[in-house]
Scaffold this active site. Structure first.
Site, PDB file in Angstrom:
ATOM      1  N   CYS A   1       0.763  -1.051   0.026  1.00  0.00           N
ATOM      2  CA  CYS A   1      -0.047  -0.005   0.036  1.00  0.00           C
ATOM      3  C   CYS A   1       0.742   1.252   0.013  1.00  0.00           C
ATOM      4  O   CYS A   1       1.846   1.372   0.922  1.00  0.00           O
ATOM      5  CB  CYS A   1      -1.016   0.117   1.025  1.00  0.00           C
TER       6      CYS A   1
ATOM      7  N   GLU B   1      -8.343   8.377   2.195  1.00  0.00           N
ATOM      8  CA  GLU B   1      -7.648   8.330   0.861  1.00  0.00           C
ATOM      9  C   GLU B   1      -8.749   7.854  -0.272  1.00  0.00           C
ATOM     10  O   GLU B   1      -9.745   7.255   0.086  1.00  0.00           O
ATOM     11  CB  GLU B   1      -6.687   6.916   1.131  1.00  0.00           C
TER      12      GLU B   1
END
Length: 180
Positions: free
Chosen positions: A66, A113
């Site tokens: 990630c 996000e």
């Protein structure tokens, strides 16, 4: 590479750039991110335990990789770059879907996000960067799903959010492949 992240609106249109740490302080600022699920030819998924030095969710299990693209870097280029940097794996990534999420980590900070979820396939040997990853394991979809039933199991919130959607909307994303 820069230590900046791309700030975006809900449609993933860039509205600015800021330091990565600043984007994660307080309740966080909405920024562009990606999450890669690495699958081997047997259909197993690589899970990583986040390194102890991570500001948010250190020691928690998550998908293979990630991160955030640098300003003026595409999601696919950034994802392939981070797979090499974090895990020592060269693999092409394929986009599955995107979603916005917000998760707070106590009073330390938050993730806010617009996350692009990707899949990559590889049987290459994994060589984790110790400042990013403390441990790895390969698991089947059934093994992961069983662990996620335990609400106390230490998985990152974004991984928990992604897993069900991957299974329901992209059921063949982990199908064993003869060509990796």
């Amino acid at each position: 590479m820069t230590n900046d992240v791309v700030l975006v609106d809900a449609q993933d249109v860039q509205i600015g750039v800021c330091a990565k740490r600043d984007a994660h302080l307080g309740t966080g600022q909405l920024h562009r991110a990606f999450s890669v699920h690495l699958v081997d030819s047997r259909g197993r998924h690589l899970l990583q335990r986040r390194a102890a030095g991570k500001m948010l969710w250190s020691g928690f299990w998550s998908n293979a990789c990630c991160s955030h693209p640098a300003p003026d870097e595409t999601i696919l280029t950034a994802a392939s770059r981070r797979l090499r940097e974090e895990l020592g794996v060269s693999a092409s990534c394929h986009a599955l879907y995107s979603f916005e999420y917000h998760a707070c980590f106590g009073s330390i900070g938050a993730e806010h996000e617009l996350c692009h979820v990707l899949v990559a396939r590889s049987d290459a040997a994994v060589s984790p960067a110790i400042d990013e990853v403390s441990e790895i394991k390969w698991q089947t979809r059934a093994e992961i799903s069983a662990q996620l039933l335990d609400s106390h199991a230490q998985f990152t919130p974004w991984f928990r959010m992604q897993w069900g959607r991957l299974l329901s909307e992209h059921p063949s994303f982990d199908t064993p492949s003869r060509h990796v």
